[in-house]
Design a protein around this motif. Structure first.
Motif: not given
Length: 453
Positions: A58-59, A77-78, A137-140, A144-146
């Motif tokens: 969730v954002e 995009k994600l 938020t900076e590690k966008k 998906l990897s996380q």
């Protein structure tokens, strides 16, 4: 003659329409962006009550927030890249800039925009995080990897198995107690691509098996299959027909341009023609296409007028919607809030009723002996003791701060207008008082209070 049942039905419909909340449209569209739209009416049911098997990513954002607007194409995009993962994780968004969502954002203790939070399957409603995990938020680029790491660590049988296949016996790839006839073993040199491919078929866990392995994880099996490094990446198709195992290796230097897309296409093509299977039209997930977003509309004319309606609407949203999002306002934040309310009480240039309201709010806040206040206590304080001589309207209408669409201008415009108006009014008061010899007003102190807030 119309029946009484008709009038009863009409009454119910009209009542429903009157009770329906008119939520702000926000930055996302559910049907277009593969994003679930959360609001104050549905967030508890979706996140905490539904008997689903999916996590929610969730954002929490505000439609007026410039950073959030720049972040929106990334979130879209994600969500598009992970759209076929919905049985495992669903993307969602909540607009905390909409005052109708303020109670929900307060319950969830959203302190900044955007906030990215991963909710587990069926979490308990247990503040503050409810079992969820906040993401940087900076590690966008690694979101998906996380998420894939979370799935891999899990032992949930209704999710794909992302762990590497380590057995030397191909029979072990078929889970005990299930009747799948086909399995695909991705021989990878890129674990992330393999995991994403497995997730792309998460809707078909009962139809066939997809696993991954590598030379580092299962060198002995690959030697037995006569697979060397030159065959990577590759795909081994395993058939379990009448308890006999057959396999074949697919590798024709196919995987040069886009391994994930070609793996998905190859698996889909094979399954659609395989015997002993209920052929389904598999939905493939292509790797992210270039997401184009419309450029912001050019503003040909900047309105320089100041509207008191804009200032009062901004005050209302700030005091009753944004500030209460903190579960508890304490210590430095509490003292910054107190100085800010004192600044508003001193320099807000509005009508006498609103100035009286701010003065009374300053008095009540200053009377608190402790160094903290909860969000609920703050909301109650901002709404109590209003009368014809002291009040702040609950308006959400813009005049000169109204944008060409609901996502433009609005609240940020009112904030900048408010800051500018406070400094101008303070300067005017200082000039007027200097003529009478009163120099008690401190311009630098006002600026410091603005920055601290």
């Amino acid at each position: 003659m119309m029946s009484i049942q008709f009038f009863i039905l009409l009454f119910i419909v009209l009542t429903y329409r009157l009770d329906a909340k008119n939520f702000h449209p926000g930055l996302y569209k559910a049907d277009k962006h593969h994003i679930t739209i959360l609001n104050d009416d549905n967030y508890r049911k979706i996140l905490f009550e539904e008997a689903g098997k999916s996590m929610y990513f969730v954002e929490f954002y505000a439609h007026w927030c410039g950073t959030c607007k720049r972040y929106a194409p990334i979130w879209i995009k994600l969500a598009d890249e992970a759209k076929s993962w919905k049985n495992v994780v669903k993307f969602a968004a909540m607009n905390c800039g909409d005052s109708l969502n303020s109670p929900a954002c307060t319950d969830l203790e959203i302190h900044m925009y955007p906030t990215i939070r991963l909710f587990p399957v069926r979490p308990q409603f247990n503040p503050p995080l409810h079992g969820a995990t906040d993401f940087d938020t900076e590690k966008k680029s690694i979101f998906l990897s996380q998420i894939l790491d979370e799935v891999e660590k899990s032992n949930k049988t209704f999710w794909p198995n992302l762990k590497p296949f380590k057995s030397q016996n191909l029979n072990d790839i078929f889970p005990i107690g299930k009747r799948q006839k086909y399995a695909f073993l991705i021989i990878e040199n890129d674990a992330l691509i393999a995991k994403k491919t497995i997730m792309d078929f998460s809707d078909f866990l009962d139809t066939f098996v997809i696993r991954r392995t590598s030379w580092n994880e299962n060198a002995d099996l690959l030697k037995n299959l006569k697979i060397d490094n030159s065959s990577l990446p590759g795909l081994v198709v395993i058939e379990n027909i009448n308890d006999r195992i057959f396999y074949r290796l697919y590798n024709k230097n196919l995987f040069k341009k886009d391994s994930r897309e070609e793996l998905v296409s190859l698996i889909k093509e094979y399954i659609q023609t395989a015997p002993y299977i209920n052929h389904q039209l598999l939905t493939t997930t292509k790797t992210p296409e270039t997401i184009t977003t419309q450029k912001s509309e050019k503003i040909n004319k900047i309105v320089s007028k100041v509207s008191m309606q804009d200032l009062e609407t901004g005050l209302h949203l700030m005091l009753r919607n944004e500030i209460p999002h903190s579960g508890t306002i304490k210590e430095e934040e509490f003292y910054a809030l107190r100085r800010w309310i004192r600044t508003l009480a001193m320099y807000f240039p509005g009508r006498i009723e609103v100035r009286n309201y701010l003065t009374n709010l300053d008095r009540k806040l200053s009377s608190i002996k402790s160094s903290q206040i909860t969000g609920d206590e703050w909301i109650q304080m901002t709404k109590q003791d209003q009368n014809s001589e002291s009040y702040l309207p609950e308006s959400t209408e813009w005049v000169h701060c109204k944008g060409s669409t609901p996502n433009y201008r609005g609240y940020p415009c009112s904030l900048w207008t408010l800051f500018h108006t406070l400094t101008v009014h303070q300067y005017k008061l200082r000039t007027d008082m200097s003529k009478s010899g009163n120099f008690n007003l401190n311009f630098s102190k006002l600026n410091k209070n603005l920055r601290n807030f």
